[in-house]
Design an enzyme around this catalytic site. Structure first.
Site, short mmCIF file in Angstrom:
data_model
loop_
_atom_site.label_atom_id
_atom_site.label_comp_id
_atom_site.label_asym_id
_atom_site.label_seq_id
_atom_site.Cartn_x
_atom_site.Cartn_y
_atom_site.Cartn_z
N SER A 144 0.81 -1.22 0.00
CA SER A 144 0.00 0.00 0.00
C SER A 144 0.85 1.27 0.00
O SER A 144 0.50 2.25 -0.66
CB SER A 144 -0.94 0.00 1.20
OG SER A 144 -1.87 -1.06 1.08
N ASP A 181 20.38 -11.21 7.26
CA ASP A 181 19.45 -11.19 6.11
C ASP A 181 19.79 -12.31 5.14
O ASP A 181 19.18 -12.42 4.07
CB ASP A 181 19.52 -9.83 5.40
CG ASP A 181 19.17 -8.68 6.33
OD1 ASP A 181 18.21 -8.84 7.11
OD2 ASP A 181 19.86 -7.65 6.31
N ARG A 183 21.01 1.45 2.87
CA ARG A 183 20.06 1.68 3.96
C ARG A 183 20.77 2.41 5.10
O ARG A 183 21.86 2.02 5.51
CB ARG A 183 19.47 0.36 4.43
CG ARG A 183 18.47 0.56 5.55
CD ARG A 183 17.60 -0.63 5.77
NE ARG A 183 17.33 -0.85 7.18
CZ ARG A 183 16.58 -1.81 7.67
NH1 ARG A 183 16.03 -2.68 6.85
NH2 ARG A 183 16.38 -1.94 8.95
N ASP A 222 -8.18 -5.73 1.24
CA ASP A 222 -6.85 -5.96 1.79
C ASP A 222 -6.91 -6.38 3.26
O ASP A 222 -6.33 -7.39 3.65
CB ASP A 222 -6.00 -4.69 1.66
CG ASP A 222 -4.54 -4.96 1.97
OD1 ASP A 222 -4.01 -5.98 1.48
OD2 ASP A 222 -3.92 -4.18 2.71
#
Length: 510
Positions: A63, A155, A262, A401
């Site tokens: 979204s 990660d 990041r 949603d």
């Protein structure tokens, strides 16, 4: 003043298009209104995922990204895709900040140091980007290229660095110059909780070649760490230096390029290279050109290769400049999306912009009330359309949603059916005032309630296309192949409003 004929955009959050009928809460719902619109009104399918919305290929939309792209009228690339794209189209290799730092070091016979999280994880960095930086330094004539590897294991699997290190060893062998200079786990180099004693280990390793361990090759250094029971994340400071090789410590006149994009875990180690830093006492403080790949913080006075992309002239800002009025309206669950995200990350209203918030129901999970607050939201939306006050209206219905996320199929079908009734009232109001309406979605969800791979409940978004339906008096024919970022220019064209140069999206009708 004459009553305005609004251009309304209704976003059915999570309403995707999937041909397969099985486990599809949208096609299995009883939706006479939407079925009628699809049969009788101009409509098409548009993309809401992957590179079309600035995400990596194949990644499902969400979204935040969806509304940002719709409001911006251009594809808004996340840092990962922005850098990847810059490399593939040559913009990275021509980046003025990177070029100047490398060329200055080369001219002075100094080293180019490249540091960063050596990982295919794609969260803080991507090793493909680091690969490109090494190749760029070599192509610009750097003889001394030193790679300072922060190891991942968070990660990525806990012991997965060997493959990455081997790839870089092979790259340096192919180039015939440069080498891996150091290894250290991200636990030390990428702390974000002011554990400066950890960060100092990484700083001293890079600036003094001060290390607990020294090995001739990176793979040997890694194997030794594993033998000490250290996973990638926790590998202690290790210098990589074969006999006879000169030290690869950062010294005056060198260039240092930090390839993490990041910010949160890049800030602390970067601040150690700022003159005013006082987190610990530095034994050496080399005078260097330090380049951040992206801006880690506005108050870090160092060079930055890719400055934050500011979104000038989003749909909302442009309407305001054109002296038009607009309304943003949704339930609590998606209110931020039609305001903050739609406005390109700007919290405040533009001049001429009004907002209405309808409280989402207080239930434990939305399958218990699949219609959510749609009836009340519709009432307010219809009143706004008929008020004659607004040139443009943006509304989000969260049902597909939010109920889709519960994984409860029957409730999601009910959510779709309740929306169909609401859309009927909105269409009626638009026709009554001779307005125009686009109905679309920001991403899919409700069209896939069972995961075809696992047979388990599917509660996530999808990477499927979403519908786009036009209701209004214009005889238009949609083009194929559109995406969310085409909606703003399309709405401006439908209302004969100029389109700002910043909007690279296309008008979706012929």
């Amino acid at each position: 003043m004459s009553a305005k004929k609004p251009m309304a955009l209704v976003i059915l959050d999570g309403y995707g298009h999937r041909e397969t009928q099985a486990d599809n809460a949208i096609t299995n719902a009883n939706t006479p209104v939407l079925d009628g619109l699809m049969a009788n009104q101009p409509n098409t399918l548009i993309s809401a995922s992957g590179m079309d919305v600035g995400l990596p290929d194949g990644q499902m939309g969400n979204s935040e990204v969806g509304h940002t792209n719709i409001g911006a009228g251009r594809v808004v690339y996340q840092d990962l895709t922005r850098i990847t794209k810059a490399i593939s189209d040559g913009e990275f290799q021509q980046n003025e900040t990177l070029v100047n730092a490398i060329d200055k070091a080369v001219k002075a016979g100094k080293a180019v140091h490249i540091m960063g999280l050596m990982s295919p994880g794609g969260v803080h960095s991507h090793e493909d980007h680091i690969y490109a930086a090494v190749e760029m330094a070599a192509a610009r004539g750097a003889e001394k290229i030193y790679l300072h590897c922060f190891l991942d294991g968070r990660d990525t699997p806990p012991r997965s660095a060997e493959n990455s290190l081997k790839n870089f060893q092979e790259l340096f062998a192919k180039l015939g110059k440069g080498r891996i200079a150091s290894l250290v786990g991200r636990y030390y180099a990428m702390d974000r909780d002011n554990n400066w004693e950890r960060v100092q280990k990484a700083y001293d390793l890079m600036t003094e070649a001060k290390a607990e361990f020294t090995f001739a090759t990176a793979v040997e250094g890694l194997e030794a760490a594993y033998a000490r029971e250290e996973n990638d994340e926790f590998v202690q400071a290790t210098e990589i230096k074969a006999e006879g090789e000169e030290s690869a410590a950062i010294v005056d006149g060198d260039a240092v390029i930090f390839m993490n994009y990041r910010a949160d875990r890049a800030r602390q180690i970067t601040r150690t290279f700022v003159p005013s830093f006082d987190g610990f006492t530095r034994n050496v403080f080399p005078a260097i050109d330090f380049v951040m790949l992206t801006q880690y913080a506005a108050d870090i006075p160092l060079l930055c290769a890719f400055a934050p992309a500011s979104l000038e002239n989003t749909y909302g800002e442009w309407l305001s400049k054109e002296g038009k009025t607009q309304l943003r309206i949704s339930e609590t669950e998606k209110y931020a999306h039609v305001t903050f995200f739609f406005n390109g990350g700007i919290e405040d209203e533009f001049e001429g912009e009004e907002r209405q918030l309808v409280a989402s129901p207080k239930v434990a999970t939305y399958d218990l009330q699949p219609e959510m607050s749609a009836p009340e939201l519709t009432e307010k939306l219809v009143a706004a359309i008929k008020s004659g006050k607004y040139d443009a209206i943006v509304c989000n219905f969260p049902n597909c949603d939010m109920v889709g996320h519960t994984g409860v199929y029957d409730a999601t079908v009910k959510a779709v059916e309740s929306l169909d009734e609401c859309i009927g009232k909105v269409v009626e109001a638009i026709k009554e005032v001779d307005g125009q309406l686009l109905i679309t979605a920001d991403h899919g969800n409700a069209e896939m309630m069972i995961d075809p791979e696992t047979g388990g409940v599917h509660t996530a978004h999808t990477n499927l296309p979403v519908p786009l339906i036009y209701v209004g008096s214009k005889a238009i024919e949609f083009k194929e192949g559109g995406k969310l970022s085409d909606l703003a220019p399309t709405m401006l064209a439908l209302t004969d409003t100029a389109i700002p140069a910043e909007m690279s999206g296309e008008v979706l009708f012929k």
